[in-house]
Scaffold this active site. Structure first.
Site, mmCIF file in Angstrom:
data_model
loop_
_atom_site.group_PDB
_atom_site.id
_atom_site.type_symbol
_atom_site.label_atom_id
_atom_site.label_comp_id
_atom_site.label_asym_id
_atom_site.label_seq_id
_atom_site.Cartn_x
_atom_site.Cartn_y
_atom_site.Cartn_z
ATOM 1 C CB CYS A 12 -0.992 -0.019 1.169
ATOM 2 S SG CYS A 12 -0.241 0.210 2.791
ATOM 3 C CG HIS A 13 0.905 6.112 0.516
ATOM 4 N ND1 HIS A 13 0.414 7.264 1.053
ATOM 5 C CD2 HIS A 13 2.021 6.488 -0.160
ATOM 6 C CE1 HIS A 13 1.184 8.282 0.720
ATOM 7 N NE2 HIS A 13 2.174 7.835 -0.025
#
Length: 107
Positions: A65-66
Site C-alpha cells: 500500500c502507500h
C-alpha cells in the site's frame, strides 16, 4: 506474517531462481495511477474479501500500500483465511520510491 523492506523486495524480484511473487497492491485506483511497482495486481483493500478467490493460497503474496498500514491489515486478513505465505512491504510504495526507484512519483 512476514515483513520485507523495499530493497529486499527488489533483490527478490531480480532473483530469477526463485518462484515468482504475487505483488498485491491494495491501494485505490487513483493511487495506483499516481505510481506503482511494475507487475502488481491491483485489488483495493475493500474488495479483497469478495475477490480473494482470485489469489492462489499456495503462492507467496506480497501486500503493498502507500506506507504499509493497509497492506498489513490485508495480510492479516489473508492469513486468517488460509493464506500461509503472506508478506507485508514495510513502508509501502513510499519506501520503494525512496529506496529503490527514485524516479517514482510520491504523494
Amino acid at each position: 506474517m512476514q515483513h520485507i523492506t523495499a530493497p529486499e523486495l527488489a533483490a527478490s524480484l531480480a532473483d530469477t531462481t526463485k518462484n515468482p511473487l504475487i505483488l498485491l497492491d491494495v491501494r485505490e485506483p487513483w493511487e495506483y495511477e499516481t505510481c506503482h511497482i511494475p507487475h502488481v495486481m491491483l485489488m483495493p483493500m475493500q474488495t479483497v474479501p469478495e475477490r480473494m478467490q482470485e489469489l492462489d493460497p499456495e503462492s507467496v503474496i506480497v501486500c503493498i500500500c502507500h506506507h504499509g498500514g493497509r497492506s498489513m491489515q490485508v495480510a492479516n486478513f489473508l492469513e486468517r483465511n488460509g493464506f500461509a505465505q503472506v508478506i507485508n512491504l514495510t513502508g509501502g510504495v513510499h519506501a520503494w520510491a525512496q529506496q529503490v526507484d527514485n524516479s517514482m512519483p510520491t504523494y
